[in-house]
Each structure stands twice: as structure tokens, then as C-alpha cells.
Design a protein around this motif. Structure first.
Motif, short mmCIF file in Angstrom:
data_model
loop_
_atom_site.label_atom_id
_atom_site.label_comp_id
_atom_site.label_asym_id
_atom_site.label_seq_id
_atom_site.Cartn_x
_atom_site.Cartn_y
_atom_site.Cartn_z
N VAL A 329 0.97 -1.36 -0.10
CA VAL A 329 0.07 0.03 -0.09
C VAL A 329 0.82 1.28 -0.02
CG1 VAL A 329 -0.33 0.17 2.57
CG2 VAL A 329 -2.26 1.16 1.01
N VAL A 332 1.82 1.98 -3.49
CA VAL A 332 1.00 2.47 -4.25
C VAL A 332 0.82 3.92 -4.05
CG1 VAL A 332 -1.71 2.38 -4.35
CG2 VAL A 332 -0.36 0.31 -4.67
N VAL A 333 0.84 4.37 -2.58
CA VAL A 333 0.95 5.94 -2.45
C VAL A 333 2.01 6.62 -3.20
CG1 VAL A 333 1.58 7.40 -0.49
CG2 VAL A 333 -0.07 5.50 0.00
N ALA A 336 1.10 6.56 -6.80
CA ALA A 336 0.02 7.40 -7.03
C ALA A 336 0.13 8.90 -6.94
CB ALA A 336 -1.33 7.03 -6.37
N ILE A 344 -3.53 1.69 -11.55
CA ILE A 344 -2.88 0.70 -10.98
C ILE A 344 -3.86 -0.39 -10.81
CG2 ILE A 344 -1.91 0.01 -8.77
CD1 ILE A 344 -0.96 3.31 -8.56
N LEU A 346 -4.21 -4.22 -9.20
CA LEU A 346 -3.22 -5.43 -8.44
C LEU A 346 -4.39 -6.45 -8.47
CD1 LEU A 346 -2.02 -3.00 -5.56
CD2 LEU A 346 -0.57 -4.01 -7.49
#
Ligand SMILES: Nc1ncnc2c1ncn2[C@@H]1O[C@H](COP(=O)(O)OP(=O)(O)OP(=O)(O)O)[C@@H](O)[C@H]1O
Ligand SMILES: Nc1ncnc2c1ncn2[C@@H]1O[C@H](COP(=O)(O)OP(=O)(O)OP(=O)(O)O)[C@@H](O)[C@H]1O
Lengths: 395, 395
Positions: A329, A332-333, A336, A344, A346
Motif C-alpha cells: 500500500v 501504491v501511495v 499514485a 494501477i 493489483l
């Protein structure tokens, strides 16, 4: 609305669910495990084995169509579902061309589709003969069961070919060989066809393989002569139609330079299901390959496959050798934050080196070389960060 | 990845699922019934009642954020979840402005946001005074619980206002009144904000209401002066920020002609969740409102809200007075055949007159008046056929 049974529990089945939710279609899944990629997101799951005819029949119950996210369902199970009156899409008679590379090569030759010279390899002698025929430019393939480059060999000399063939035949692996093509790049034709015979083709896609695995797809394929794009499109329609394919068909192509010095194409593989080289359609086409597959297997009219962006790049997220400590996560942060326009995806899969665990789609707002290069760079940076927790462009 | 608990089982919760599938987010649903719109497509469902604190706490368990698809969760349940340490997004202190129209009006006035003149109506006398103040241009509203025009009245004379107010107060309905605005059209600001304070605004949307229900949305709003678009955008950022909204915020606007003869705006309603006027973002924006809502409530960086098409039209599919005999799937076939580029969304709901059972998104490839008109016409034809099984443009 309608119900579609899907045999297979990977990311391809998973990504049918958003399209099903939108269209009001119910999916029923035959999954190998209750926490597999697709089973995580679809309520109606039968846990079982696609090798089991009973399990296949169980998941087919109540469906308007049965389809697959891979080509490995045994003929027995396919026949049993047909015999029980289910609508199996694609039909086994079409599917065989995606299951067996030798069957496919013969069929392509019959249709007049361009293919490299090839031969059935049933003995070491067959291999020796073919080696001589193509001046040692041999690509050896298992007829069935290969994926992501597994089941494909490029022997460097005749001795290596001979021992490979002896060993594989001994182990009961049916083999074929074909001429090693001097690839300039790989392309892919994405087509969909429904049982009524309607066919739609997306813009031709360029794909980049790394270590036998699709790493990147770019659509529409840059620098493709319109004449060749049209020829590829027509070829896609012809193959889908003459083989009676239903659902999505991907025709993987070799691009090479012909004797006139122009880019030309030959058919490599067929896949009859949504395909890795078609993931870009989620972000870059009016109709995604997942929606189109569902429409096609239900014999609904097909959606518009036009590109909705000048260029779209898909970069695969492939498990690194070691999984970094940073939680997914947090990766991803970071991605992003740097790329607010990155889509994205997943798949809900755990780490394993080389495993396809997601992808990133990115659209560019022009198709000039600089924009294409920048979009490719950014998509790959994003995908790289998601597995390495590092920016490939920073020291 | 992360887990989001969603309280509410309608189409708004349902449409969060495609975005969750893509991002690898797990949704947990509190649904009123096991076959409700959202419960059909999400595996982790708790069947219960959102009025029950125990049920709300149960669905919150294991979540990284709790959010809603409507504004009606009671304060007790919200407080209990906060007290138990769950991340409730939006927070009750922000949500109150979407729950109570009088609270909202007062807050907007405090912020300096443009609102029509309004008054608390606690007696028939209050109503009489307000009637005189606004020369009889009165719009009476229930402070809480209204939706789709229920809870909004336009009394034609003072006697009607008096008897309405007497009756409603008698029944215990808290009331407010505001000046009836001479609307020229309705607009909507769609914003998202995350707990870290990042705010992103989509292009301003025009919406068309029929009988108090959203029938159509068009984005970017045609013929909107850039200065006014900017002012609306800034207003969206201000409201989201000062109210501490998290997730998607829709600010419904009245457009009217001001004393200088120019188009101007006033705030009508706030909604703190994905909103009907934002469904177009599924087809026409890089980031849909459903993806953005999930990103926001999880405090992930927000996605790019840019338009991905020159114009996008959303037409609601609203249950006809009588459900035609033609099965829904056949209606889908007809619409898909005529409009291959239509994005059809169905919510898995049964027929009821006026009920929102789906919508159609359609993009146009230019923003000139003719293209906008044609796109609107086609979207509405498609939506109309899905409920009437008839083409509105054919005799
Ligand atoms: N005849 C050939 N000449 C040159 N390269 C080849 C040839 N056949 C295969 N390759 C290379 O090997 C890769 C894998 O081959 P192929 O697609 O047949 O196998 P696969 O394991 O079934 O792949 P996939 O799972 O990607 O469909 C190709 O993408 C291509 O790069
Ligand atoms: N002050 C006003 N002047 C003129 N028209 C109004 C006024 N207030 C409301 N309306 C009309 O009534 C409609 C419904 O009002 P409002 O949005 O406040 O109610 P609602 O039932 O909460 O709506 P929704 O569910 O669409 O948010 C508005 O869209 C508008 O067309």
C-alpha cells in the motif's frame, strides 16, 4: 440479466468482474482455491478442479454461457458440458487451436496465414532434418501446456537440440519445431467475435517480451504502416471467422523485415480469452477486452473497440527476486503521488519472483514519438516501483 | 492491500466494486438484503440494518476505513464506530452538512458561499413571515431525510403553505424554507478530498432534473463561462476543505441570471458520497468518482480528475410506469446494436416506476453544440429504450 460461468481463477477472470458488475451480468466461478485472485471479488464461487468433469458441470449449472480464463480445460470436461446442453464459448473445435501449437500451425497454413516454416518432431531424426532445412535456426516448442516462454527452447547447436528432443520425447512431451524468426518486434491482433458472427478488432498492439514474459504493451502500435495494420486487422477477422472463435482472440505476431526491406508479420500464438497484450483496453478503448469477452460469449452485440486515447501503455507488475520490506500500500501511495493519471491494477496475489501480480495503464494525450516515449517511461517506472519500492530513474 | 467497509447496499456501493477490484481493495458491505444491488457483486456481505449500532460495528471490523452510500446512518452508530477507533470517512462533523439542510445552509452562509435567502420554520408564523419576506417565492423543505425531490414543496399560495407547515410540524418534521430561485439550469461541483487535505475537482457538470430526479448529466457543462467555472471550482475546494469532507463531495448548484444579466450560481444541496451527477466520470474522466472515493477514504493520493473525452453524457434509466414485456437482455441487445459506443450500466434491481435501475454513459469526440446535442439525444434514446422497449424517435 444473464449468467456467465468462468472456469479459471486468475487475474483474467478477476478482471471480468468489473465489466460484469457494470452490465448487470452475474459471474459464477470455478476456482482452485477460495482466496484465488478471481475468487476474492466474485460472490458465486465453486471451489474445485478444472480437470474434474463433475466440477466443470457443477459450475456450468444455470449459466447462459461457459467460458475460461486459460486454455487448459481437458477435452472430456468440455465435451461433457456441451453434451449437457451448455453454451461453451469458445467451442472446443476452435479452442484446440489455442491448446495445441502444432494443430494451430497446420490450421494457419491451411488458411494461408503467414507462419514460419515448421515441422512435427516425433523423433531425433525429425529434429536433425529440420535443423538442416532451416540452417540451424531452430525454435523447439512443446505442443501443449506452454506459457510465458516455458516450453520454448532455442538450442545453440545440433547436439543440444538432439539431447533436448530425446529427453522431452522420452518424458512424453509432444514437440514441434519452427524456424527461429529474426524478430524486429512483436505485435498482437486483438479481436472479438460472437456466435452470430459479428467481429470487431481493436487497434493493433505492440508488445515487449522480457525473458519470455509480456512486460509492456503499447497501442496503437507506433510506426506501423497503415497497409500492414490493415493486413493484420483483416488477418484477425479471417482467423476468428474461419476458426469459429467466440469471445476474445489474441493473435500474437512476429514482426520481421522481409526481403523487400519492409516490416512484415507472421503468426506466433493464438489465445482465446482476454490476453495480457489487451489490458491497455481498460484505459484506452471505448470497450475493454473484458467487457467485450462477456458480450461476445453471451452473443450480445459487440462494443466499439476504438481507441479512446492517442496512445496507451500497459506495463506489467512482475514480482521482483525479493519482495521489498515496504508494504504494497505504501508503494501504491508513492506511485499514485508521482503519477496521478496512472491506472494501477493489483490482482490480490502474493509475492513470487516473476509472478504477474498487477499492471499499470497510462494514456498519453498525443501519439508523437516524444509522448510515446514519455508514456512508456512513466508506465515502466510506475510498474517497477510497485515491485522494487525504488524509482528506476533515481540513484 | 486495504479493506473498506461500506454501509449501504444500493448502486453507489455496487459501483465501488469495479474500482476496488482494480486497485486490489477489499470491500465489506452492510446490506439490508442479501440480493440488494451491491450485495450481488461483493463477496463479503453482512446482512443487517444500518440503524443498528451493533450491525455497523460488525461491518466495520477489520476495516481501514468505513464509508457510506447514503447519508442516513444515525449519529449514534457513527459515534460508536468512532469510539471503537474506526476511521469513519467522512467524519460525522462533516456529514451533518449533508444530513440536515438547515445546518448546511447556516454553514454555507458562514463560509460566505452563495445561498438563497432561507429561514428556520418552527411555526406557522415563521412561514408567514418568510412568505412576506420573499414575496411568496417559497420553497419549503424537510431538513432531513429528503431525496429525489421528496421533502421539497412549492406551495402556490399562503394558505397552502400554512396548512403544509401545520401538518408537517404536527407530524414532527423539522422544516426550513428558502427563496424559490428562478433557475436557468442546475450544475454540480464534484470534488474529492482525502484526510491529508489533498483536494481534486472534476470539470463542472450540468444536470437535468425531471420530476425532482436527476435524468441527465453533461460534462464539462456546455456554455459555462471560464470565470464561472473557476469560481465554482474554487467554491468546491473551499467547501470540501472548510467542512473537512473526506471522500467525494457533490455540491448541487442552482444556476440563475443575476442582476447584471450574467449566469451566476448558488449552492443547493451537498452530498458526501459518489453522486448521480458524477456517473459520467466512469466513461469520461481519467479517474472515476468511485475510484476517487475509495482512494480518498483510505487517504491514498487522489487520481487525476481530468476529462478524457471532449464531452460525456449520462442518462439515467428510470423505471417506466409499466414494465414492458420484452426481457431486459433483449432491450440491451437492441441498444448495444444501435449504439456500440454506449456504456450500459445496470444495477441488478427489479422494476418499479421511477426507480433508478441503471444509466448509460456516452462520450462525444468534440464539444461543439451539434456533437453535444447528438450525444445527449443518443444517450437519452438508449436510456429510454432500456425501460420502454421503444425508440423515442420512432413512431
Ligand atoms: N519462431 C520463433 N522465433 C523467434 N522467437 C520466438 C519464436 N517462437 C517464440 N519466440 C519467442 O518466445 C516467446 C514465447 O513464445 P510463445 O509465445 O510461442 O510461447 P508461450 O510460452 O506460449 O508464450 P505466451 O504465454 O506469451 O503466449 C515469444 O514471445 C517470442 O519472443
Ligand atoms: N430554492 C429552490 N428554488 C428552486 N428550485 C428548487 C429549490 N430547491 C430545490 N429546488 C428544486 O427541487 C429539486 C430537489 O431539491 P433538493 O435537491 O433540495 O432535494 P432532494 O430531494 O434532497 O434532491 P436530491 O436527492 O436530488 O439531492 C432541485 O433539484 C431543484 O430542481
Amino acid at each position: 440479466m444473464k449468467t456467465v460461468s468462468v472456469i479459471g481463477d486468475g487475474q483474467l477472470a478477476r478482471m471480468m468482474q468489473p465489466a460484469a458488475v457494470e452490465l448487470g451480468i452475474k459471474l459464477q466461478l470455478l476456482a482452485g482455491a477460495p482466496d484465488s485472485s478471481a475468487a476474492q471479488v466474485i460472490p458465486a464461487v465453486t471451489v474445485g478442479d478444472y480437470h474434474s468433469t463433475a466440477n466443470c458441470l457443477a459450475v456450468a449449472e444455470g449459466s447462459d454461457a461457459v467460458t475460461f480464463d486459460h486454455e487448459h480445460v481437458p477435452s472430456d470436461a468440455l465435451s461433457a458440458m456441451l453434451d449437457a446442453g451448455y453454451s461453451v464459448q469458445p467451442a472446443p473445435s476452435a479452442l484446440i487451436n489455442a491448446q495445441d501449437k502444432l494443430v494451430q500451425r497446420r490450421r494457419m497454413r491451411e488458411l494461408g496465414a503467414p507462419v514460419p516454416p515448421f515441422a512435427d518432431i516425433s523423433s531425433v531424426e525429425d529434429a536433425q532434418n529440420f535443423w538442416n532445412e532451416v540452417d540451424g535456426n531452430v525454435c523447439l516448442k512443446a505442443c501443449r501446456g506452454g506459457y510465458d516462454g516455458h516450453g520454448v527452447w532455442f538450442p545453440k547447436d545440433l547436439t543440444e537440440l538432439e539431447s533436448l528432443v530425446a529427453e522431452l520425447l522420452e518424458a512424453g512431451t509432444p514437440l514441434m519445431a519452427e524456424k527461429k524468426v529474426a524478430l524486429t518486434r512483436e505485435l498482437s491482433i486483438l479481436v472479438a467475435r460472437n456466435p452470430s458472427g459479428e467481429v470487431k478488432v481493436w487497434p493493433i498492439t505492440m508488445s515487449v517480451q522480457e525473458n519470455g514474459v509480456c512486460a509492456e504493451a503499447i497501442a496503437p502500435a507506433p510506426d506501423l504502416a497503415p497497409e500492414l495494420a490493415q493486413r493484420a486487422t483483416d488477418l484477425g477477422v479471417q482467423i476468428a471467422t474461419e476458426l469459429g472463435v467466440t469471445g476474445v482472440l489474441a493473435v500474437e505476431l512476429f514482426a520481421y523485415t522481409n526481403d523487400e526491406g519492409a516490416e512484415d508479420i507472421a503468426v506466433n500464438e493464438l489465445a482465446m480469452r482476454p490476453h495480457n497484450t489487451g489490458h491497455w483496453t481498460q484505459a484506452g478503448s471505448i470497450t475493454s477486452q473484458f467487457e467485450q469477452h462477456l458480450r461476445a460469449v453471451l452473443d450480445l452485440p459487440l462494443g466499439d473497440p476504438s481507441a479512446s486515447a492517442p496512445i496507451t501503455v500497459m506495463a506489467n507488475v512482475l514480482g521482483a527476486d525479493e519482495d521489498p520490506a515496504m508494504p504494497m500500500v505504501d508503494r501504491v501511495v508513492e506511485v499514485a503521488r508521482r503519477f496521478p493519471n496512472a491506472k494501477i491494477h493489483l490482482y490480490g496475489k502474493g509475492h513470487r519472483p516473476g509472478r504477474k501480480i498487477g499492471h499499470v495503464n497510462l494514456t498519453g494525450n498525443a501519439a508523437d514519438a516524444a509522448t510515446v516515449a514519455a508514456t512508456r517511461r512513466d508506465a515502466k517506472l510506475a510498474a517497477y516501483f510497485l515491485v522494487h519500492a525504488e524509482w528506476a530513474d533515481q540513484a
